[in-house]
Write an enzyme that holds these catalytic residues in place. Structure first.
Site, PDB file in Angstrom:
ATOM      1  CG  ASN A 386      -2.060   0.951   1.140  1.00 14.22           C
ATOM      2  OD1 ASN A 386      -1.932   1.953   0.439  1.00 14.22           O
ATOM      3  ND2 ASN A 386      -3.145   0.700   1.828  1.00 14.22           N
ATOM      4  CG  ASP A 387       2.082   3.114   3.685  1.00 15.38           C
ATOM      5  OD1 ASP A 387       0.942   3.519   3.400  1.00 15.38           O
ATOM      6  OD2 ASP A 387       2.458   2.884   4.852  1.00 15.38           O
ATOM      7  CB  VAL A 388       6.046   0.379  -0.942  1.00 10.96           C
ATOM      8  CG1 VAL A 388       6.587   0.289   0.472  1.00 10.96           C
ATOM      9  CG2 VAL A 388       5.305  -0.884  -1.323  1.00 10.96           C
ATOM     10  CB  VAL A 389       2.212   0.812  -4.789  1.00 10.52           C
ATOM     11  CG1 VAL A 389       3.169  -0.323  -5.032  1.00 10.52           C
ATOM     12  CG2 VAL A 389       1.081   0.359  -3.866  1.00 10.52           C
ATOM     13  CB  SER A 427       2.007   5.878   6.351  1.00  3.00           C
ATOM     14  OG  SER A 427       1.148   5.794   5.236  1.00  3.00           O
TER      15      SER A 427
END
Ligand code: NAP
Length: 459
Positions: A386-389, A427
């Site tokens: 999620n956060d990393v994309v 996050s």
């Protein structure tokens, strides 16, 4: 006399062998292909070190050592056996904390020693201070990683002034303790209390996506604390081993900072997520897809990129992901795995999971190398990431993630996002990717969704 000299020589030789094994072990841990051997090598080094230390340094009765060894081994073995793969990051944080606690205790025991030079007093203070900070800092990291505490930054007005006063109070109490070092000294108790408080104070303002940096830093602290304990105990090998952990932790901290595109100062003193509130409205609609339809698209694809994230660890989907990759390749498709440096909950988390499922290392591509190839991808399958994309990191200046390099999956022709709900990642930031024109949401547990697609390939 000669006998004791001979023993000393053998012990020192054993220490040198152990130190060399640590260095080579660490070097090998740098690549997934050699990491297992590196781990084994370092463990052998540690075994040699422990046996040598037990023979040469310990003045306690052997029964006491044996009792400690059995209790410690039982706790360690039970924790290692019982912990789920998803619980590994918090277990590592906890073990880090135990390292800090040990240094604190070594420092305390050394206060009993009547020959206290200024140098020894300084190392005792460092051992207590860094050990205490590592202990409580790691406990907070454990709380955040295990979601027993909210992962977001905890801040209050005047926090930095409070921390500055705390540092001054620590220096003051250390100086006072040095004047009359004694186990009953009130300044010793003050120093311990302030160190423990400082560990909490420097970790709570860090939240969300910045946690990897702090975890690497705490790891480094535990090494420095061990190094200080080595000086206290006059044990050269502990000094060497502590320095190695401290230095490699600092290198990892630097790598994590680069991965987040943030300076260490910025991470430690800005408070992720607390300073910024995005005003950008997410537009578009969510377009769900079924596993059957996803299969039809994948069957026709020539280039597929799989982006794993923390959800793959939760779902324990790595083995079916490997199966899916095999089926795609057998179907004439080229498959790559895109690895973000902070995906998951601990450094190298995705590499460990994919190695466990025997995904060939040459299929794993680092973020900076996969991003230029993204526009060639027919399909990107985002598995519990999620956060990393999150494209807001590139586009939305108001987003707390802004500036963090991410895997640019939106550039692919089609993006499948496999997750259970519209919930945010670690996050707590919303993700506009889910509303993108070329995004299709495949809701459900990642393992179940991929197993379904694999079933279609088999049929
Ligand atoms: P993430 O942003 O935490 O997102 C994970 C996603 O997985 C969630 O949105 C969740 O959505 C989904 N998920 C959970 N269980 C699932 C299941 N069974 N099946 C399918 N999906 C599932 O993960 P990430 O993209 O890997 O990012 C890592 C984050 O952790 C970053 O913010 C990073 O900074 C932080 N962090 C990393 C480290 C490290 O060292 N790598 C350490 C500490 C913190 P649903 O609930 O909707 O399913």
């Amino acid at each position: 006399m000669t006998e004791s000299l001979d023993l000393k020589l053998i012990i020192n030789l054993a220490y040198i062998v152990a130190a060399v094994l640590f260095v080579f072990g660490l070097k090998m841990l740098g690549s997934p292909a050699t990491a297992r051997k590196g781990n084994l090598l370092s463990s052998v080094g540690m075994l040699i070190a422990i046996v040598a230390a037990l023979i040469s340094e310990i003045k306690l009765p052997w029964e006491n050592i044996l009792i400690g060894l059995i209790i410690g081994s039982l706790i360690g073995a039970t924790a290692a056996r019982k912990v789920e793969m998803t619980g590994m990051p918090e277990l590592v944080a906890l073990f880090n904390g135990f390292g800090g606690a040990s240094s604190l205790l070594v420092g305390l025991v050394a206060v009993y020693n009547p020959v206290n030079t200024t140098f020894i007093n300084i190392t005792i203070i460092l051992s207590i201070l860094i050990g205490g900070v590592t202990l409580t800092g790691s406990l907070i990291a454990y709380g955040k990683l295990s979601e027993r505490m909210p992962s977001k930054a905890i801040q209050f007005s005047g926090q930095q002034i409070f921390n500055a006063v705390l540092v001054l109070a620590i220096i003051g109490s250390a100086i006072m303790f040095c004047q009359a070092p004694d186990i009953h000294s009130v300044w010793l108790k003050v120093l311990i209390g302030l160190s423990l408080l400082f560990g909490i104070m420097i970790t709570i303002p860090i939240g969300g996506a910045d946690m990897p940096v702090v975890i690497a830093l705490l790891n480094s602290y535990s090494g420095i604390a061990a190094c200080a304990a080595g000086f206290v105990l006059h044990n050269n090998l502990l000094i060497v081993a502590g320095s190695l952990v401290g230095a490699s932790g600092l290198i990892l901290t630097n790598i994590m900072c680069k991965a987040m595109n943030r300076s260490l100062n910025n991470v430690l003193f800005s408070g992720f997520g607390a300073a910024k509130v995005s005003s950008a409205k997410i537009e578009g609609e969510v377009k769900p897809i079924t596993a059957d339809d996803a299969y039809l698209v994948l069957e026709a694809a020539q280039n597929v990129c799989i982006v794993p994230g923390y959800g793959m660890a939760v779902a324990q989907a790595q083995h079916v992901v490997r199966e899916l990759s095999d089926h795609l390749e057998a179907n004439g498709c080229e498959v790559k795995f895109a690895i973000h440096p902070v995906a998951g909950r601990m450094p190298g988390h995705m590499n460990v999971l994919l190695a466990e499922a025997n995904v060939p290392y040459d299929q794993l591509v680092e973020m900076e190398n996969i991003n230029p190839q993204m526009s060639n991808m027919d399909v990107v399958i985002v598995i519990g990431a999620n956060d990393v994309v999150n494209p807001a990191a590139n586009e939305d200046e108001g987003s707390p993630l802004y500036g963090m390099p991410v895997i640019n999956v939106t550039e692919a022709r089609t993006v499948f996002v496999l997750k259970r709900s519209m919930g945010s990642g670690f996050s707590g930031v919303d993700n506009p990717l889910f509303f993108g024109d070329n995004t299709r949401m495949l809701f459900g547990d990642a393992k179940a969704s991929i197993s379904h697609i694999v079933g279609e390939f088999k049929d």
